[in-house]
Design an enzyme around this catalytic site. Structure first.
Site, mmCIF file in Angstrom:
data_model
loop_
_atom_site.group_PDB
_atom_site.id
_atom_site.type_symbol
_atom_site.label_atom_id
_atom_site.label_comp_id
_atom_site.label_asym_id
_atom_site.label_seq_id
_atom_site.Cartn_x
_atom_site.Cartn_y
_atom_site.Cartn_z
ATOM 1 N N GLU A 32 0.838 -1.202 0.000
ATOM 2 C CA GLU A 32 0.000 0.000 0.000
ATOM 3 C C GLU A 32 0.876 1.257 0.000
ATOM 4 O O GLU A 32 0.780 2.100 -0.881
ATOM 5 C CB GLU A 32 -0.899 -0.018 1.238
ATOM 6 C CG GLU A 32 -1.770 1.213 1.401
ATOM 7 C CD GLU A 32 -2.478 1.244 2.737
ATOM 8 O OE1 GLU A 32 -3.447 2.014 2.862
ATOM 9 O OE2 GLU A 32 -2.071 0.520 3.671
ATOM 10 N N HIS A 33 1.716 1.395 1.014
ATOM 11 C CA HIS A 33 2.648 2.525 1.119
ATOM 12 C C HIS A 33 4.070 2.013 0.899
ATOM 13 O O HIS A 33 4.463 1.013 1.496
ATOM 14 C CB HIS A 33 2.595 3.169 2.506
ATOM 15 C CG HIS A 33 1.234 3.604 2.935
ATOM 16 N ND1 HIS A 33 0.447 2.862 3.807
ATOM 17 C CD2 HIS A 33 0.510 4.703 2.623
ATOM 18 C CE1 HIS A 33 -0.696 3.491 4.010
ATOM 19 N NE2 HIS A 33 -0.693 4.606 3.301
#
Length: 426
Positions: free
Chosen positions: A323-324
């Site tokens: 995601e990040h």
């Protein structure tokens, strides 16, 4: 926090890596049965099921009369929050709005000798926004999900959130939410998808949540549209030997405190950095208000992987598809072309992920569980739809009729061919 060695040719066979890369599938299998039952009952029983599950999971006694938060409560919350928080939320809302205005699409039309072709772009009419509550309240999530819908021109924005606090309600007021219901979990997703006596059915559901929410969204897709599968949070940090171990550890903990199912991963070719980060994580952990949650998260999904070099780190990052993705190396821009699968890429030592969470402008609602391979961050494009527009004059018809008739005959669709043929004699 464990340290694993991927500096081998068969690194993809590492059990811990495989566990993290496939954690979305593992979590789904564990929770799917209960989520299906919740959705089934909401579809059949409406508000009664929503009220029952809200009491069971959130400990809140709801009635059909108090499920909806009066709009006056939003305005009151806006006025009551601390001035510095109100200013910060308005500052963030403006940056988010300015960034997302650049994503707006326009309709277009092209004309050519008796034929007009184009695309009409219109906003969705009614959207449901899920905002997590319970263990933490996220006014930033309100802004990130509602502002793009507002920019797109959505007519009605329905927000659901379990036990929303004054900051969440103030953010809803700032962003321009139409209605707020104090329900959460899979039952809230079911209510938005199917509609109940009090909660209206929407065209699309957006927003992050826990594994129950993420699975519920996946299961109602088709009845309504969804933005993505946005489940428990993830951060993956690529760092070289010169990275500050305290900064790396703090960024990993910033995800671990979200949820017991959150994942915090470090990829580095430096054994020295790996050991220092492990020490710093343990030291900083004791300072957190949510240290019990972070501790459980790190035990389940926190890992430091040793890699051959930074390009190998990029290969592993693409395999995990986080995601990040933070890149804390000497020349972060040099690695950007190698990074293919990530919801958001944070380049440089000072670009800590919380800045993206709150104030930079790009959306923080991002795909998780490896779905960055095919999903994108939330944006204005999630709140619009496109219709093809076609106009053919008599003159234009003559230019394309023979070819259309020939293809129809080749496919054995004689009525298609006839629809063209009968117009030829006009």
């Amino acid at each position: 926090m464990r340290i694993e060695d991927l500096r081998k040719e068969d690194w993809k066979l590492n059990e811990r890596l495989e566990y993290l890369a496939k954690r979305g599938e593992i979590l789904e299998e564990e929770y799917e049965k209960s989520v299906k039952e919740i959705l089934k009952r909401v579809r059949e029983e409406g508000d009664r099921a929503v009220i029952e599950f809200t009491k069971k999971f959130d400990g809140v006694e709801l009635t059909p009369e108090n499920m909806e938060v009066p709009f006056e409560e939003l305005e009151k919350a806006y006025e009551e929050i601390e001035p510095e928080v109100r200013e910060a939320l308005e500052f963030a809302e403006n940056r988010i709005r300015v960034f997302h205005e650049k994503q707006l699409e326009n309709s277009f039309f092209k004309e050519e000798e008796g034929i007009i072709l184009g695309q009409k772009v219109v906003p969705l009419e009614k959207v449901g926004v899920y905002v997590p509550g319970g263990k933490a309240a996220y006014p930033s999530t309100v802004l990130m999900n509602v502002v793009p819908a507002s920019v797109a021109g959505v007519e009605e924005i329905i927000m659901v959130s379990p036990k929303p606090n004054k900051y969440t309600l103030a953010a809803a007021y700032i962003a321009g939410v139409s209605r707020v219901f104090q329900v959460g979990g899979a039952q809230a997703i079911g209510a938005l998808a199917y509609g109940t006596e009090k909660i209206p059915k929407v065209d699309k559901i957006v927003g992050p949540g826990n594994i129950y929410v993420a699975l519920a969204k996946k299961l109602v897709f088709g009845t309504v549209d969804i933005d993505m599968i946005a489940g428990p949070s993830e951060v993956l940090v690529i760092a070289d030997e010169r990275a500050n171990p305290t900064w790396v550890a703090a960024d990993m903990l910033s995800q671990a405190e979200h949820d017991e199912l959150a994942a915090s991963i470090l990829l580095t070719p430096s054994e020295e950095l790996a050991n220092k980060v492990k020490e710093e994580v343990e030291r900083l952990l004791s300072q957190l208000e949510r240290k019990e949650i972070a501790q459980k998260s790190l035990e389940k999904f926190g890992t430091i992987f040793l890699v051959k070099d930074l390009y190998h780190a990029c290969e592993v990052a693409n395999y995990i598809a986080p995601e990040h993705l933070e890149v804390m190396v000497r020349e972060p821009m040099a690695l950007l072309p190698e990074l293919k699968h990530a919801g958001a890429i944070f380049l440089g030592d000072y670009t800590t992920e919380p800045l993206g969470d709150y104030v930079l402008g790009p959306n923080h609602t991002l795909p998780t569980g490896g779905s960055t391979r095919f999903f994108s961050p939330l944006g204005v494009y999630d709140f619009i739809k496109r219709s093809s527009v076609l106009y053919v004059s008599r003159e234009g018809f003559k230019r394309v009729a023979n070819q259309a008739e020939a293809i129809a005959k080749a496919e054995g669709l004689t009525a298609h061919a006839l629809a063209v043929k009968v117009r030829k004699n006009d």
